[in-house]
Design a protein around this motif. Structure first.
Motif, PDB file in Angstrom:
ATOM      1  N   LYS A  36       0.896  -1.160   0.035  1.00 45.28           N
ATOM      2  CA  LYS A  36       0.105  -0.086  -0.137  1.00 45.28           C
ATOM      3  C   LYS A  36       0.711   1.247   0.078  1.00 45.28           C
ATOM      4  N   GLY A  37       2.045   1.122  -0.441  1.00 42.03           N
ATOM      5  CA  GLY A  37       3.129   2.217  -0.571  1.00 42.03           C
ATOM      6  C   GLY A  37       2.778   3.035  -1.624  1.00 42.03           C
ATOM      7  N   GLU A  38       3.829   4.105  -1.431  1.00 42.53           N
ATOM      8  CA  GLU A  38       3.507   5.410  -2.388  1.00 42.53           C
ATOM      9  C   GLU A  38       4.076   5.185  -3.754  1.00 42.53           C
ATOM     10  N   VAL A  39       5.197   4.158  -3.894  1.00 43.26           N
ATOM     11  CA  VAL A  39       5.417   3.951  -5.585  1.00 43.26           C
ATOM     12  C   VAL A  39       4.138   3.076  -6.040  1.00 43.26           C
ATOM     13  N   THR A  40       3.817   2.132  -5.279  1.00 39.28           N
ATOM     14  CA  THR A  40       2.553   1.287  -5.782  1.00 39.28           C
ATOM     15  C   THR A  40       1.564   2.148  -6.135  1.00 39.28           C
ATOM     16  N   ALA A  41       1.172   3.217  -5.184  1.00 42.15           N
ATOM     17  CA  ALA A  41       0.096   4.010  -5.337  1.00 42.15           C
ATOM     18  C   ALA A  41       0.391   4.749  -6.918  1.00 42.15           C
ATOM     19  N   ILE A  42       1.493   5.219  -7.221  1.00 36.89           N
ATOM     20  CA  ILE A  42       1.734   5.935  -8.347  1.00 36.89           C
ATOM     21  C   ILE A  42       1.446   5.040  -9.626  1.00 36.89           C
ATOM     22  N   LEU A  43       1.947   3.865  -9.286  1.00 37.92           N
ATOM     23  CA  LEU A  43       1.743   2.763 -10.636  1.00 37.92           C
ATOM     24  C   LEU A  43       0.321   2.462 -10.750  1.00 37.92           C
ATOM     25  N   LYS A  44      -0.496   2.551  -9.777  1.00 40.15           N
ATOM     26  CA  LYS A  44      -1.918   2.223  -9.878  1.00 40.15           C
ATOM     27  C   LYS A  44      -2.675   3.256 -10.573  1.00 40.15           C
ATOM     28  N   GLN A  45      -1.976   4.608 -10.895  1.00 41.75           N
ATOM     29  CA  GLN A  45      -2.490   5.406 -11.662  1.00 41.75           C
ATOM     30  C   GLN A  45      -1.999   5.332 -13.071  1.00 41.75           C
ATOM     31  N   MET A  46      -1.304   4.525 -13.471  1.00 47.05           N
ATOM     32  CA  MET A  46      -0.740   4.265 -14.800  1.00 47.05           C
ATOM     33  C   MET A  46      -1.807   4.129 -15.965  1.00 47.05           C
ATOM     34  N   GLY A  47      -3.188   3.593 -15.383  1.00 51.37           N
ATOM     35  CA  GLY A  47      -4.219   3.394 -16.366  1.00 51.37           C
ATOM     36  C   GLY A  47      -4.597   4.778 -17.134  1.00 51.37           C
ATOM     37  N   GLY A  48      -4.594   5.705 -16.471  1.00 49.09           N
ATOM     38  CA  GLY A  48      -4.797   6.927 -17.333  1.00 49.09           C
ATOM     39  C   GLY A  48      -3.776   7.496 -18.209  1.00 49.09           C
ATOM     40  N   LEU A  49      -2.592   6.831 -18.373  1.00 44.92           N
ATOM     41  CA  LEU A  49      -1.510   7.044 -19.315  1.00 44.92           C
ATOM     42  C   LEU A  49      -1.828   6.750 -20.726  1.00 44.92           C
ATOM     43  N   SER A  50      -1.007   7.482 -21.950  1.00 44.33           N
ATOM     44  CA  SER A  50      -1.067   6.859 -23.194  1.00 44.33           C
ATOM     45  C   SER A  50      -0.439   5.745 -23.237  1.00 44.33           C
ATOM     46  N   PRO A  51      -0.670   4.962 -24.293  1.00 44.34           N
ATOM     47  CA  PRO A  51       0.078   3.704 -24.631  1.00 44.34           C
ATOM     48  C   PRO A  51       1.589   3.738 -24.832  1.00 44.34           C
ATOM     49  N   GLU A  52       2.025   5.233 -25.298  1.00 41.53           N
ATOM     50  CA  GLU A  52       3.532   5.463 -25.585  1.00 41.53           C
ATOM     51  C   GLU A  52       3.994   5.742 -24.146  1.00 41.53           C
ATOM     52  N   GLU A  53       3.396   6.471 -23.246  1.00 40.21           N
ATOM     53  CA  GLU A  53       3.993   6.812 -22.000  1.00 40.21           C
ATOM     54  C   GLU A  53       4.167   5.554 -21.122  1.00 40.21           C
ATOM     55  N   ARG A  54       2.944   4.833 -21.129  1.00 40.04           N
ATOM     56  CA  ARG A  54       2.995   3.890 -19.910  1.00 40.04           C
ATOM     57  C   ARG A  54       4.409   2.956 -19.936  1.00 40.04           C
ATOM     58  N   PRO A  55       4.838   2.672 -20.917  1.00 37.43           N
ATOM     59  CA  PRO A  55       6.036   1.481 -20.573  1.00 37.43           C
ATOM     60  C   PRO A  55       7.250   2.359 -20.020  1.00 37.43           C
ATOM     61  N   GLN A  56       7.319   3.909 -20.281  1.00 36.70           N
ATOM     62  CA  GLN A  56       8.317   4.472 -19.885  1.00 36.70           C
ATOM     63  C   GLN A  56       8.251   4.951 -18.268  1.00 36.70           C
ATOM     64  N   ILE A  57       7.023   5.124 -18.112  1.00 38.43           N
ATOM     65  CA  ILE A  57       6.519   5.580 -16.556  1.00 38.43           C
ATOM     66  C   ILE A  57       7.078   4.404 -15.764  1.00 38.43           C
ATOM     67  N   GLY A  58       6.641   3.336 -16.521  1.00 34.51           N
ATOM     68  CA  GLY A  58       6.608   1.662 -15.812  1.00 34.51           C
ATOM     69  C   GLY A  58       8.200   1.627 -15.596  1.00 34.51           C
ATOM     70  N   GLN A  59       8.940   1.773 -16.501  1.00 37.21           N
ATOM     71  CA  GLN A  59      10.300   1.574 -16.247  1.00 37.21           C
ATOM     72  C   GLN A  59      11.120   2.689 -15.078  1.00 37.21           C
ATOM     73  N   LEU A  60      10.595   3.797 -15.207  1.00 35.49           N
ATOM     74  CA  LEU A  60      11.047   4.834 -14.236  1.00 35.49           C
ATOM     75  C   LEU A  60      10.599   4.293 -12.674  1.00 35.49           C
ATOM     76  N   ALA A  61       9.363   3.844 -12.881  1.00 39.32           N
ATOM     77  CA  ALA A  61       8.946   3.343 -11.416  1.00 39.32           C
ATOM     78  C   ALA A  61       9.706   2.307 -10.617  1.00 39.32           C
ATOM     79  N   ASN A  62       9.876   1.219 -11.874  1.00 39.67           N
ATOM     80  CA  ASN A  62      10.875   0.058 -11.526  1.00 39.67           C
ATOM     81  C   ASN A  62      12.136   0.605 -11.021  1.00 39.67           C
ATOM     82  N   ALA A  63      12.969   1.529 -11.805  1.00 37.78           N
ATOM     83  CA  ALA A  63      14.120   1.950 -11.584  1.00 37.78           C
ATOM     84  C   ALA A  63      13.881   2.537 -10.091  1.00 37.78           C
ATOM     85  N   LEU A  64      13.058   3.574  -9.694  1.00 34.85           N
ATOM     86  CA  LEU A  64      12.776   3.898  -8.446  1.00 34.85           C
ATOM     87  C   LEU A  64      13.074   2.934  -7.509  1.00 34.85           C
TER      88      LEU A  64
END
Ligand code: DAH
Length: 341
Positions: A36-64
């Motif tokens: 229920k942490g803050e990084v997970t909370a951000i990942l949960k909002q990824m549904g609202g992103l565009s298909p191009e942005e989603r993998p990039q943000i996913g990568q950033l979140a994993n790196a974080l």
């Protein structure tokens, strides 16, 4: 969202670096990386992103996540090392502080004498018998052939418990003879050490409580020669081989004939000195051939069996053996005295 992740990274790294406590560090891990942490909370909002942005943000979140995991690990090691250091310095032993001296006791000089005497008796085939300190007058006197009216039965000498004079603190260990003869069949060969009580004032040679060693041998054909041989062997071992002894006629109600046994003064070897009061001899013990009445009183047929008995004072033996001039020293428990032996 990139900004959000970047801000979270900064905040999280600062918090991890800033904590000084392992529990707080664990709380931070849960707060940022937990389900229920803050990084997970951000990942949960990824549904609202565009298909191009989603993998990039996913990568950033994993790196974080990885960055924070690594930072938590490093901080944990630092904090654990610090807490170990603290414990080690807190629990340091000062080996220069003087230790606590343990007081080691040792055997009392009289018990040492008793052990030596018992060893000698056991070596001669005796076993050890015990009797109670509160004894029946019947065992103390009657069965030992000590008639009514004998001075040792007097209220002035003996500590009685009852008006009928039926029970007393035993004034001698001799009643153990009765108990042994009533419970064992000959051949009998026992010694019995123990406390005895008499109404005596305390002085350099008297105490209302003292110790005796009683001895009894009963078998077929036991003679005065056995008595002399046994006691000479005892005295030789206690006071040195070749110590001369003297058997003087005496009277005891429970033996016939009776004798007192002296040994030549071990200090002056008979010449006469203060130790033996100029006599050259020192009185050691009483003994004699068991009186036929005593055997009969205890259920042993004097026509078949005979025996000898003896009784000696343990304090007296100790005082002689270690050249102690005052009986009171034995009971006062003054360590300055006791440590000498
Ligand atoms: N019971 C005697 C006393 O206390 C000592 C004694 C004398 C004991 C002669 C004996 C004995 O067994 O035979 O003075």
């Amino acid at each position: 969202m990139r900004e959000q992740l970047a801000a979270l990274e900064q905040e999280a790294l600062a918090a991890i670096q800033g904590t000084e406590n392992l529990q707080t560090l664990e709380d931070l891990r849960v707060r940022f990386l937990g389900k229920k942490g803050e990084v997970t909370a951000i990942l949960k909002q990824m549904g609202g992103l565009s298909p191009e942005e989603r993998p990039q943000i996913g990568q950033l979140a994993n790196a974080l996540s990885e960055t924070l995991t690594a930072a938590l690990g490093v901080r944990r090691e630092v904090l654990e090392a610090k807490s170990l250091d603290e414990r080690l310095s807190r629990e340091k032993l000062d080996i220069t502080i003087p230790g606590q001296r343990l007081a080691v006791g040792k055997q009392h000089v009289m018990m040492k004498t008793l052990d030596e005497a018992l060893d000698i008796f056991i070596g001669m085939g005796f076993s050890i018998a015990e009797g109670p300190e509160v004894e029946l007058a019947a065992n103390n006197f009657d069965k030992l052939n000590i008639a009514e009216g004998h001075p040792s039965r007097d209220w002035g000498d003996t500590f009685y418990f009852d008006a009928d004079s039926a029970y007393a603190l035993r004034p001698q260990t001799s009643p153990v003879q009765v108990r042994v003869m009533e419970s064992q069949k000959p051949p009998i060969r026992v010694v019995s050490p123990g406390r005895v009580y008499r109404k005596d004032e305390v002085d350099a040679t008297h105490s209302p409580m003292f110790h005796q060693i009683e001895g009894l041998v009963v078998d077929k054909g036991v003679t005065m020669a056995d008595l002399k041989g046994t006691l000479n062997a005892l005295i030789g071992q206690l006071y040195g081989e070749g110590t001369k002894t003297r058997f003087r006629p005496h009277f005891f109600p429970f033996t016939e004939p009776s004798c007192e046994v002296d040994c030549q003064c071990f200090k002056c070897r008979g010449a006469g000195c203060p130790m033996c009061k100029g006599e050259g001899w020192i009185e050691l013990l009483g003994s004699g051939m068991v009186h036929p009445n005593v055997l009969r009183n205890c259920g042993i047929d004097p026509e078949i069996y005979s025996g000898f008995a003896f009784g000696m004072g343990l304090e007296r033996m100790t005082m002689m053996r270690y050249n102690i001039s005052d009986l009171r020293l034995i009971f006062e428990n003054d360590l300055r005295f006791l440590r000498q032996f």
